[in-house]
Design a protein around this motif. Structure first.
Motif, PDB file in Angstrom:
ATOM      1  N   PRO A   5       0.836  -1.217   0.000  1.00 54.47           N
ATOM      2  CA  PRO A   5       0.000   0.000   0.000  1.00 54.47           C
ATOM      3  C   PRO A   5       0.863   1.257   0.000  1.00 54.47           C
ATOM      4  CG  PRO A   5      -0.767  -1.587   1.635  1.00 54.47           C
ATOM      5  CD  PRO A   5       0.566  -2.094   1.145  1.00 54.47           C
ATOM      6  N   LEU A   6       0.465   2.215  -0.809  1.00 53.73           N
ATOM      7  CA  LEU A   6       1.184   3.490  -0.838  1.00 53.73           C
ATOM      8  C   LEU A   6       0.780   4.331   0.362  1.00 53.73           C
ATOM      9  CD1 LEU A   6       1.023   4.511  -4.609  1.00 53.73           C
ATOM     10  CD2 LEU A   6       2.859   3.363  -3.371  1.00 53.73           C
ATOM     11  N   ALA A   7       1.754   4.982   0.954  1.00 55.16           N
ATOM     12  CA  ALA A   7       1.477   5.869   2.083  1.00 55.16           C
ATOM     13  C   ALA A   7       0.953   7.204   1.571  1.00 55.16           C
ATOM     14  CB  ALA A   7       2.750   6.078   2.892  1.00 55.16           C
ATOM     15  N   GLU A   8       0.388   7.985   2.466  1.00 52.47           N
ATOM     16  CA  GLU A   8      -0.022   9.344   2.080  1.00 52.47           C
ATOM     17  C   GLU A   8       1.203  10.097   1.588  1.00 52.47           C
ATOM     18  OE1 GLU A   8      -1.129  13.048   4.725  1.00 52.47           O
ATOM     19  OE2 GLU A   8      -2.890  11.743   4.547  1.00 52.47           O
ATOM     20  N   ARG A   9       1.031  10.850   0.499  1.00 53.03           N
ATOM     21  CA  ARG A   9       2.166  11.520  -0.106  1.00 53.03           C
ATOM     22  C   ARG A   9       1.713  12.824  -0.748  1.00 53.03           C
ATOM     23  NH1 ARG A   9      -0.510   7.810  -2.275  1.00 53.03           N
ATOM     24  NH2 ARG A   9      -0.854   7.566  -4.504  1.00 53.03           N
ATOM     25  N   GLU A  10       2.665  13.678  -1.029  1.00 57.66           N
ATOM     26  CA  GLU A  10       2.348  14.951  -1.648  1.00 57.66           C
ATOM     27  C   GLU A  10       1.880  14.732  -3.077  1.00 57.66           C
ATOM     28  OE1 GLU A  10       2.196  17.942  -0.234  1.00 57.66           O
ATOM     29  OE2 GLU A  10       2.645  16.900   1.649  1.00 57.66           O
ATOM     30  N   HIS A  11       0.926  15.549  -3.499  1.00 56.71           N
ATOM     31  CA  HIS A  11       0.473  15.495  -4.878  1.00 56.71           C
ATOM     32  C   HIS A  11       1.603  15.983  -5.768  1.00 56.71           C
ATOM     33  CE1 HIS A  11      -1.876  16.303  -8.515  1.00 56.71           C
ATOM     34  NE2 HIS A  11      -2.837  15.573  -7.992  1.00 56.71           N
ATOM     35  N   TRP A  12       1.702  15.405  -6.979  1.00 61.64           N
ATOM     36  CA  TRP A  12       2.789  15.813  -7.868  1.00 61.64           C
ATOM     37  C   TRP A  12       2.674  17.269  -8.270  1.00 61.64           C
ATOM     38  CZ3 TRP A  12       1.893  17.379 -12.930  1.00 61.64           C
ATOM     39  CH2 TRP A  12       0.615  17.126 -13.430  1.00 61.64           C
ATOM     40  N   GLU A  13       1.450  17.830  -8.231  1.00 62.71           N
ATOM     41  CA  GLU A  13       1.285  19.271  -8.449  1.00 62.71           C
ATOM     42  C   GLU A  13       1.414  19.963  -7.092  1.00 62.71           C
ATOM     43  OE1 GLU A  13      -2.437  19.946 -10.430  1.00 62.71           O
ATOM     44  OE2 GLU A  13      -1.493  19.962 -12.393  1.00 62.71           O
ATOM     45  N   ASP A  14       2.612  19.908  -6.534  1.00 62.63           N
ATOM     46  CA  ASP A  14       2.787  20.425  -5.171  1.00 62.63           C
ATOM     47  C   ASP A  14       2.689  21.939  -5.083  1.00 62.63           C
ATOM     48  OD1 ASP A  14       5.104  21.011  -6.484  1.00 62.63           O
ATOM     49  OD2 ASP A  14       6.399  19.771  -5.234  1.00 62.63           O
ATOM     50  N   GLY A  21      -3.620  19.294  -2.131  1.00 58.22           N
ATOM     51  CA  GLY A  21      -3.553  18.520  -0.912  1.00 58.22           C
ATOM     52  C   GLY A  21      -2.791  17.231  -1.102  1.00 58.22           C
ATOM     53  N   PRO A  22      -2.552  16.506  -0.023  1.00 52.28           N
ATOM     54  CA  PRO A  22      -1.816  15.249  -0.140  1.00 52.28           C
ATOM     55  C   PRO A  22      -2.670  14.160  -0.774  1.00 52.28           C
ATOM     56  CG  PRO A  22      -2.601  15.543   2.092  1.00 52.28           C
ATOM     57  CD  PRO A  22      -2.937  16.806   1.363  1.00 52.28           C
ATOM     58  N   LEU A  23      -2.010  13.204  -1.410  1.00 54.50           N
ATOM     59  CA  LEU A  23      -2.704  12.041  -1.949  1.00 54.50           C
ATOM     60  C   LEU A  23      -2.901  11.034  -0.820  1.00 54.50           C
ATOM     61  CD1 LEU A  23      -0.688  11.584  -5.255  1.00 54.50           C
ATOM     62  CD2 LEU A  23      -2.920  12.646  -4.964  1.00 54.50           C
ATOM     63  N   PRO A  24      -4.097  10.505  -0.676  1.00 52.40           N
ATOM     64  CA  PRO A  24      -4.362   9.585   0.436  1.00 52.40           C
ATOM     65  C   PRO A  24      -3.661   8.250   0.249  1.00 52.40           C
ATOM     66  CG  PRO A  24      -6.245   9.661  -1.039  1.00 52.40           C
ATOM     67  CD  PRO A  24      -5.285  10.713  -1.524  1.00 52.40           C
ATOM     68  N   ALA A  25      -3.430   7.569   1.353  1.00 53.61           N
ATOM     69  CA  ALA A  25      -2.870   6.227   1.308  1.00 53.61           C
ATOM     70  C   ALA A  25      -3.870   5.291   0.646  1.00 53.61           C
ATOM     71  CB  ALA A  25      -2.549   5.749   2.727  1.00 53.61           C
ATOM     72  N   GLY A  26      -3.353   4.262  -0.018  1.00 53.08           N
ATOM     73  CA  GLY A  26      -4.253   3.320  -0.664  1.00 53.08           C
ATOM     74  C   GLY A  26      -3.529   2.158  -1.284  1.00 53.08           C
ATOM     75  N   PRO A  27      -4.257   1.124  -1.707  1.00 48.17           N
ATOM     76  CA  PRO A  27      -3.654  -0.076  -2.285  1.00 48.17           C
ATOM     77  C   PRO A  27      -3.460   0.054  -3.792  1.00 48.17           C
ATOM     78  CG  PRO A  27      -6.002  -0.395  -2.082  1.00 48.17           C
ATOM     79  CD  PRO A  27      -5.711   0.999  -1.558  1.00 48.17           C
ATOM     80  N   GLY A  28      -2.828  -0.945  -4.372  1.00 49.81           N
ATOM     81  CA  GLY A  28      -2.678  -0.976  -5.821  1.00 49.81           C
ATOM     82  C   GLY A  28      -1.458  -0.222  -6.288  1.00 49.81           C
ATOM     83  N   TYR A  39      -1.019   2.486  -7.974  1.00 48.73           N
ATOM     84  CA  TYR A  39      -1.049   3.953  -7.889  1.00 48.73           C
ATOM     85  C   TYR A  39      -1.771   4.450  -6.647  1.00 48.73           C
ATOM     86  CZ  TYR A  39      -0.192   2.982 -12.828  1.00 48.73           C
ATOM     87  OH  TYR A  39       0.298   2.471 -14.013  1.00 48.73           O
ATOM     88  N   GLY A  40      -2.096   3.546  -5.737  1.00 46.07           N
ATOM     89  CA  GLY A  40      -2.791   3.947  -4.524  1.00 46.07           C
ATOM     90  C   GLY A  40      -4.271   4.161  -4.713  1.00 46.07           C
ATOM     91  N   SER A  41      -4.821   3.779  -5.867  1.00 44.87           N
ATOM     92  CA  SER A  41      -6.241   3.975  -6.164  1.00 44.87           C
ATOM     93  C   SER A  41      -6.999   2.653  -6.205  1.00 44.87           C
ATOM     94  CB  SER A  41      -6.417   4.682  -7.510  1.00 44.87           C
ATOM     95  OG  SER A  41      -5.690   5.886  -7.548  1.00 44.87           O
ATOM     96  N   GLY A  42      -6.361   1.568  -5.749  1.00 49.11           N
ATOM     97  CA  GLY A  42      -6.972   0.267  -5.912  1.00 49.11           C
ATOM     98  C   GLY A  42      -6.838  -0.200  -7.358  1.00 49.11           C
ATOM     99  N   VAL A  43      -7.561  -1.242  -7.700  1.00 48.51           N
ATOM    100  CA  VAL A  43      -7.610  -1.750  -9.072  1.00 48.51           C
ATOM    101  C   VAL A  43      -9.070  -1.821  -9.452  1.00 48.51           C
ATOM    102  CG1 VAL A  43      -7.019  -3.674 -10.589  1.00 48.51           C
ATOM    103  CG2 VAL A  43      -5.486  -3.051  -8.722  1.00 48.51           C
ATOM    104  N   ARG A  44      -9.416  -1.454 -10.658  1.00 47.46           N
ATOM    105  CA  ARG A  44     -10.830  -1.343 -10.996  1.00 47.46           C
ATOM    106  C   ARG A  44     -11.285  -2.346 -12.047  1.00 47.46           C
ATOM    107  NH1 ARG A  44     -11.618   4.139 -14.628  1.00 47.46           N
ATOM    108  NH2 ARG A  44      -9.977   3.742 -16.134  1.00 47.46           N
ATOM    109  N   ALA A  45     -12.556  -2.670 -11.964  1.00 46.25           N
ATOM    110  CA  ALA A  45     -13.190  -3.568 -12.923  1.00 46.25           C
ATOM    111  C   ALA A  45     -13.268  -2.894 -14.288  1.00 46.25           C
ATOM    112  CB  ALA A  45     -14.582  -3.950 -12.433  1.00 46.25           C
ATOM    113  N   LEU A  46     -13.244  -3.715 -15.347  1.00 49.49           N
ATOM    114  CA  LEU A  46     -13.255  -3.187 -16.710  1.00 49.49           C
ATOM    115  C   LEU A  46     -14.558  -3.437 -17.452  1.00 49.49           C
ATOM    116  CD1 LEU A  46      -9.669  -4.273 -17.834  1.00 49.49           C
ATOM    117  CD2 LEU A  46     -10.408  -2.028 -17.012  1.00 49.49           C
ATOM    118  N   GLY A  47     -15.291  -4.511 -17.104  1.00 55.05           N
ATOM    119  CA  GLY A  47     -16.505  -4.831 -17.846  1.00 55.05           C
ATOM    120  C   GLY A  47     -16.191  -5.278 -19.261  1.00 55.05           C
ATOM    121  N   SER A  48     -17.231  -5.405 -20.078  1.00 58.52           N
ATOM    122  CA  SER A  48     -17.029  -5.806 -21.476  1.00 58.52           C
ATOM    123  C   SER A  48     -18.162  -5.266 -22.336  1.00 58.52           C
ATOM    124  CB  SER A  48     -16.975  -7.327 -21.611  1.00 58.52           C
ATOM    125  OG  SER A  48     -18.258  -7.888 -21.454  1.00 58.52           O
ATOM    126  N   THR A  49     -17.866  -5.100 -23.619  1.00 58.34           N
ATOM    127  CA  THR A  49     -18.871  -4.618 -24.573  1.00 58.34           C
ATOM    128  C   THR A  49     -19.186  -5.664 -25.634  1.00 58.34           C
ATOM    129  OG1 THR A  49     -17.176  -3.650 -26.001  1.00 58.34           O
ATOM    130  CG2 THR A  49     -18.097  -2.242 -24.261  1.00 58.34           C
TER     131      THR A  49
END
Length: 255
Positions: free
Chosen positions: A77-86, A92-99, A101-111
């Motif tokens: 998990p990524l720790a809380e960190r400064e936004h790249w646009e500091d 504000g800081p980027l929150p801690a999170g998994p994955g 990029y710290g945003s988790g991993v998301r479902a894609l679905g299908s068409t």
């Protein structure tokens, strides 16, 4: 099978560029993303991020369950960190999170779209293209989602396609310093040999005649455009008993 695929190391490749997760079909069914009834889509389910995901078959619900519930376990998990646009006081800081990029991993679905490989055809999927206009973040980048597509073709074409998707460059591994040296050429050849062996391991574990293959992109999404020049792809393999996902991180090559 799970350990053999997940623990295989591609020479010189940074560890975070390749992740493999293998799960039993029965296990995924038990923890499948929540189904939504009364939908016009054949299959609709609830993403962990709150989105309603639509798909054309139940297999995609299992693939997305693996993505959202099992794949994040592969990353520290990524720790809380400064936004790249500091310099942006509102960022504000980027929150801690998994994955990745710290945003988790998301479902894609299908068409329902499919990729059919043909002899002498282009075995590569469309790639993100970067140009002069991409010197700054693309506001749409965090929202890009390339749904799952089933990939079909003769075994030799599937092998060539799979090897081609793992298109890591010097930017993705620990190689000697530029300008290119003989040692670096040797190292790149070793990386190429490693991706070929990894592809063959997948093909052995999931034989084309008894398995289904799928491809998608931007599952490891970066919600805050912190790493807007990165691109991630996922390739899935499904047999009667197991599902595997190969997550590939590809970074822009500044060459």
């Amino acid at each position: 099978m799970a350990a053999e695929l997940a623990d295989f190391k591609v020479a010189h490749l940074y560890q975070e560029r390749r992740v493999v997760r293998v799960c039993g079909v029965d296990d995924l069914r038990e923890e499948a993303l929540e189904a939504v009834a009364d939908s016009t889509a054949p299959v609709t389910y609830q993403s962990l991020h709150g989105d309603l995901i639509t798909a054309t078959g139940e297999i995609f619900r299992l693939l997305d369950t693996l993505l959202e519930k099992r794949l994040p376990e592969a990353f520290a998990p990524l720790a809380e960190r400064e936004h790249w646009e500091d310099d942006d006081e509102d960022a504000g800081p980027l929150p801690a999170g998994p994955g990745p990029y710290g945003s988790g991993v998301r479902a894609l679905g299908s068409t329902g779209e499919r990729i059919t490989l043909i002899p002498d055809g282009n075995l590569a999927l469309p790639q993100a293209r970067f140009g002069d206009e991409d010197d700054q973040p693309d506001d749409d980048a965090p929202h890009r989602r390339e749904p799952w597509q089933e990939v079909t073709g003769a075994p030799d074409l599937l092998r060539a396609w799979l090897i081609g998707r793992m298109r890591w460059t010097m930017n993705d591994g620990d190689y000697s310093e530029s300008p290119r040296t003989e040692q670096e050429r040797i190292q790149l050849a070793e990386t190429q040999a490693g991706r070929t062996e990894l592809a063959d391991r997948f093909l052995t574990a999931f034989p084309p005649e008894r398995s289904r293959y799928f491809a998608g992109a931007h599952a490891g999404w970066d919600r805050w455009s912190e790493d807007y020049l990165s691109r991630d792809e996922v390739i899935a393999f499904a047999s009667e008993d197991h599902v595997a996902v190969l997550w590939i991180a590809l970074y822009r090559f500044y060459g």
